[in-house]
Design an enzyme around this catalytic site. Structure first.
Site, PDB file in Angstrom:
ATOM      1  N   ASP A  79       0.848  -1.199   0.000  1.00  0.00           N
ATOM      2  CA  ASP A  79       0.000   0.000   0.000  1.00  0.00           C
ATOM      3  C   ASP A  79       0.881   1.245   0.000  1.00  0.00           C
ATOM      4  O   ASP A  79       2.049   1.209   0.403  1.00  0.00           O
ATOM      5  CB  ASP A  79      -0.973   0.003   1.199  1.00  0.00           C
ATOM      6  N   GLU A 144      -0.014  -0.716   5.884  1.00  0.00           N
ATOM      7  CA  GLU A 144       1.081  -0.151   6.674  1.00  0.00           C
ATOM      8  C   GLU A 144       0.955   1.363   6.766  1.00  0.00           C
ATOM      9  O   GLU A 144       1.223   1.951   7.801  1.00  0.00           O
ATOM     10  CB  GLU A 144       2.443  -0.510   6.051  1.00  0.00           C
TER      11      GLU A 144
HETATM   12 ZN   LIG Z   1       6.767   2.244   4.150  1.00  0.00          ZN
END
Ligand SMILES: [Zn+2]
Length: 397
Positions: A79, A144
């Site tokens: 992501d 994340e």
């Molecule tokens: Zn990162």
């Protein structure tokens, strides 16, 4: 197998990943692109979606090649943060345009570049040696850059429940401040946030004896947190540091004493503290400041409370000499430079991995991460691939 199906070219791998607009929590095709690289290499790939209250569902990927030990984990995320003002980019953020030996695109550095390089390193290792005498796994999240609730932490638990055991892990986040070979991260500081609220008594500024101004106390409290250093740092960690991040009263009036004042703060702490001992120290500082405020005056006792933000991150330090030395030697042999072993910077998913196996972090140069025109030098991408390849050679030797 042909060279194409073996994904040995990190630039091609990265182009495929960057062209997927995987802004958290969207998978955007990025995990699919990674799966398409890993399956021809012999990895068995599992895609898992996690859900939780009040947050988006997120898809994650776990892939493993081999069943023997030693078992090496490569961890990261596909992501990316949003591109922001797309018009400000010199090239579209999800096009993977190459200009002057630089690939421009969201995620090129943070951290699709790290994934692309590690896939290429595995592919070249396998092309030359066949599958390693041991196992390699990819633990890749799509959560994340977001709330990190449906990501690495749950994926580790999921894999652990299936009986997965690792002897070491690499996190491929960007770790080099300026140039390849600058820095390997072998631990991280912890992080703790809180908000102090002082309750006063609202009143007219001309009649302060009838009111109790909370600003007087909030200033004293902030000073009490900032005046005395928490520690001097250690051989491996910088000094613990507290920053006041906001002081709020919200009073638009010039003739009113407000009823309440708040101060928010964050502490980045080294391994001389844990969240509990730090909370206790901060509480003591505030109690002493409150005591000083009321001694010798007719003033009311200071009425304050403190709330702690949930889930503080602990600090950690990796002590596994074999893992650290393998990465250090790989960096030295490719770049000719001795990397600094560091614990600086923000938190990363390594804070979850350290509960399962020793972990080091090494990736690209972080300068343009999260910026407009995030970009990676193709030479850096190739250097990182060589470093990961050297690491694999040493780890599986
Ligand atoms: Zn990162």
């Amino acid at each position: 197998m042909t060279q194409e199906t073996l994904a040995t070219n990190p630039v091609a791998n990265l182009s495929a990943l960057v062209r997927c607009a995987s802004v958290t929590p969207a998978e955007g095709g990025a995990l699919g692109a990674l799966e398409a690289m890993l399956v021809p290499l012999g990895f068995s790939v599992e895609r898992v979606t996690f859900s939780d209250d009040d947050t988006a569902d997120v898809e994650n990927l776990y892939a493993r090649l081999g069943s023997a030990e030693p078992h090496l984990m490569f961890a990261g995320h596909t992501d990316v943060v949003p591109p922001g003002d797309v018009a400000a980019w010199s090239k579209p953020p999800f096009e993977a345009a190459i200009v002057d030996d630089m690939m421009i695109g969201r995620g090129t550095v943070d951290m699709k570049g790290g994934i692309a390089a590690f896939v290429a390193a595995c592919a070249s290792y396998i092309a030359e040696n066949g599958p390693p005498k041991g196992s390699i796994s990819f633990l890749i999240t799509g959560d994340e850059e977001g709330p990190s609730i449906n990501g690495t932490e749950k994926l580790l638990k999921h894999a652990d429940a299936k009986g997965e055991v690792w002897q070491g892990a690499i996190v491929g986040e960007p770790t080099n401040p300026e140039a390849m070979g600058d820095m390997i991260k072998i631990g991280r500081r912890g992080s703790l946030s809180g908000i102090i609220t002082v309750h006063g008594v609202q009143g007219h500024v001309a009649y302060p004896h009838l009111a109790d101004n909370p600003i007087r106390a909030i200033v004293a409290f902030c000073n009490a947190l900032l005046e005395t250093p928490f520690d001097e740092g250690t051989d491996t960690f910088p000094a613990t540091n507290l920053e006041i991040t906001s002081i709020d009263v919200g009073n638009p009036s010039v003739n009113v004493i407000p009823s309440k004042a708040t101060a928010a703060f964050n502490v980045r702490f080294n391994d001389r503290w844990d969240a509990e001992s730090l909370q206790m120290d901060i509480h003591n500082r505030l109690d002493q400041a409150a005591e000083r405020l009321r001694s010798g005056t007719e003033r009311l006792p200071v009425d304050f409370d403190i709330t702690w933000k949930e889930r503080p991150s602990p600090s950690f330090l990796t002590l596994d000499e074999t893992l650290i030395a393998a990465m250090q030697q790989a960096v030295e042999s490719v770049t000719g430079r001795t990397p600094k072993l560091s614990t600086t910077g923000g938190t990363s998913d390594a804070r979850f991995i350290k509960d399962y196996c020793p972990v080091v972090e090494f990736g690209l140069v972080g300068q343009t991460m999260h910026m407009v025109d995030e970009r990676v030098a193709l030479s850096d991408l190739r250097t990182l691939t060589q470093i990961y390849r050297q690491f694999l050679d040493r780890w599986f030797a």
